[in-house]
Design a protein around this motif. Structure first.
Motif, PDB file in Angstrom:
ATOM      1  N   GLY A   1      43.236  30.179  35.424  1.00  0.00           N
ATOM      2  CA  GLY A   1      42.215  31.210  35.211  1.00  0.00           C
ATOM      3  C   GLY A   1      42.162  31.672  33.767  1.00  0.00           C
ATOM      4  O   GLY A   1      42.414  30.923  32.821  1.00  0.00           O
TER       5      GLY A   1
ATOM      6  N   PHE B   1      37.183  43.560  30.968  1.00  0.00           N
ATOM      7  CA  PHE B   1      37.088  42.708  29.782  1.00  0.00           C
ATOM      8  C   PHE B   1      37.527  41.288  30.105  1.00  0.00           C
ATOM      9  O   PHE B   1      38.156  41.022  31.127  1.00  0.00           O
ATOM     10  CB  PHE B   1      37.916  43.290  28.618  1.00  0.00           C
ATOM     11  CG  PHE B   1      39.397  43.334  28.863  1.00  0.00           C
ATOM     12  CD1 PHE B   1      39.978  44.441  29.451  1.00  0.00           C
ATOM     13  CD2 PHE B   1      40.208  42.277  28.494  1.00  0.00           C
ATOM     14  CE1 PHE B   1      41.347  44.493  29.684  1.00  0.00           C
ATOM     15  CE2 PHE B   1      41.578  42.318  28.712  1.00  0.00           C
ATOM     16  CZ  PHE B   1      42.152  43.435  29.314  1.00  0.00           C
TER      17      PHE B   1
ATOM     18  N   ALA C   1      36.075  44.512  38.642  1.00  0.00           N
ATOM     19  CA  ALA C   1      34.725  44.015  38.399  1.00  0.00           C
ATOM     20  C   ALA C   1      33.934  44.107  39.693  1.00  0.00           C
ATOM     21  O   ALA C   1      34.499  44.179  40.767  1.00  0.00           O
ATOM     22  CB  ALA C   1      34.788  42.594  37.911  1.00  0.00           C
TER      23      ALA C   1
ATOM     24  N   GLY D   1      30.746  34.183  29.944  1.00  0.00           N
ATOM     25  CA  GLY D   1      31.933  34.893  30.431  1.00  0.00           C
ATOM     26  C   GLY D   1      32.078  34.807  31.932  1.00  0.00           C
ATOM     27  O   GLY D   1      32.535  35.748  32.573  1.00  0.00           O
TER      28      GLY D   1
ATOM     29  N   GLY E   1      34.136  33.306  34.699  1.00  0.00           N
ATOM     30  CA  GLY E   1      35.412  32.610  34.862  1.00  0.00           C
ATOM     31  C   GLY E   1      35.877  32.457  36.289  1.00  0.00           C
ATOM     32  O   GLY E   1      36.943  31.896  36.539  1.00  0.00           O
TER      33      GLY E   1
END
Ligand SMILES: Cc1cc2nc3c(=O)[nH]c(=O)nc-3n(C[C@H](O)[C@H](O)[C@H](O)COP(=O)(O)OP(=O)(O)OC[C@H]3O[C@@H](n4cnc5c(N)ncnc54)[C@H](O)[C@@H]3O)c2cc1C
Length: 282
Positions: free
Chosen positions: A150, A132, A280, A161, A163
């Motif tokens: 960050g 998330f 991720a 999204g 980042g």
């Protein structure tokens, strides 16, 4: 048009390469050791503080040819996007949703089905992943004198999204402020704030776009000028500056989705801590 990189702990991933660089520079790294209290000269880099976006998907091996596919469709990824990326026998497919989190399993299943039909998705050794992110637009990135970097600071592209670049770039600015005494606030506001604000306006406009707006966006992205369309979308402009005060107050409104109320929780965003967040994979 984009960099394709792998995340995780294996050799060749971004995370592993950063770890190796840190170790080579003499950094002491402690795993599974949660910092509880600020002390000395620190940088806070704890990642997202709440879930405004969740991504669920699979990484897999495949015999498909290399390719990249993007789909904008509410049943695949509400207010977000679904994607399939294949490179040299490895692939990742995911639904990146900005609302409707409770139906994440249905959105992922619709995404797999969609790419099977439209891109010939074939997977072997598929492994699930999820994570998330937040889309907070920071007013300050300093807490008690300590720089935040960050996603902990809220540095995140509001539209998609993304980042990573913000995290790495702000980490560098924070390090420079500690080592050389430069002004961190001035530095991030000068170099990051314009694009962060443009991302917020882009997200605001995307949230407003109905079916025809999305069709228009897909038409533009699928045309021969994809790169310049994206460049233009991310470039600050007089119109976007004018829209910003409105966008700032409304860009997250449709995204709010109260967290887990499941009895049998398997969600990737809830913060009760029973499940570790898997890494991720893009
Ligand atoms: C599935 C998924 C796909 C993504 N894809 C992309 C993409 O394609 N492009 C892109 O640009 N961005 C992407 N992102 C977003 C990107 O991963 C994040 O914006 C970026 O990793 C943020 O980096 P960070 O260092 O701020 O936080 P994180 O990467 O979240 O790292 C924070 C770390 O701090 C640790 N931590 C937290 N609290 C403490 C504590 N008290 N003590 C010690 N450690 C602590 C956490 O465990 C974590 O390891 C994606 C995110 C997800 C979830």
């Amino acid at each position: 048009m984009f960099y394709l990189l792998r995340r995780g702990s294996q050799a060749g991933t971004l995370d592993r390469s950063l770890l190796d660089q840190a170790l080579a520079a003499g950094v002491e790294v402690r795993f599974n050791d949660r910092v509880q209290r600020a002390s000395g000269r620190m940088v806070f880099a704890g990642g997202p503080r709440r879930a405004d976006i969740i991504a669920v998907g699979k990484v897999f091996d495949t015999q498909m040819a290399d390719g990249a596919w993007l789909a904008l469709k509410p049943d695949l990824a509400p207010k977000g996007y679904a994607y399939l990326l294949v490179h040299q026998g490895r692939g990742t497919v995911a639904s990146c949703m900005f609302t409707g989190f409770r139906n994440q399993a249905a959105h992922l299943s619709a995404t797999l089905d969609f790419f099977e039909r439209h891109a010939g998705l074939q997977m072997t050794n598929a492994k699930p992943f999820g994570g998330f992110g937040n889309t907070r637009l920071p007013r300050t990135a300093v807490q008690g004198g300590t720089p935040l970097i960050g996603e902990h600071a809220g540095f995140q592209d509001g539209l998609a999204g993304f980042g990573l670049r913000y995290a790495i770039y702000s980490g560098r600015l924070a390090a420079q402020s500690l080592i050389h005494g430069t002004d961190y606030t001035k530095a991030w506001k000068r170099s990051l704030q314009p694009a962060l604000r443009t991302g917020v306006v882009n997200r605001f406009l995307f949230n407003l776009a109905g079916r025809h707006g999305i069709d228009f966006a897909v038409g533009r992205l699928a045309g021969p000028q994809t790169r310049s369309v994206l460049r233009q979308a991310y470039r600050p402009s007089a119109l976007k500056t004018a829209l910003f005060p409105l966008a700032r107050y409304w860009f997250r409104a449709p995204l709010s989705d109260p967290s887990c109320t499941h009895d049998q929780c398997d969600c990737v965003w809830c913060e009760h801590g029973a499940l570790p967040q898997s890494s991720a994979s893009r």
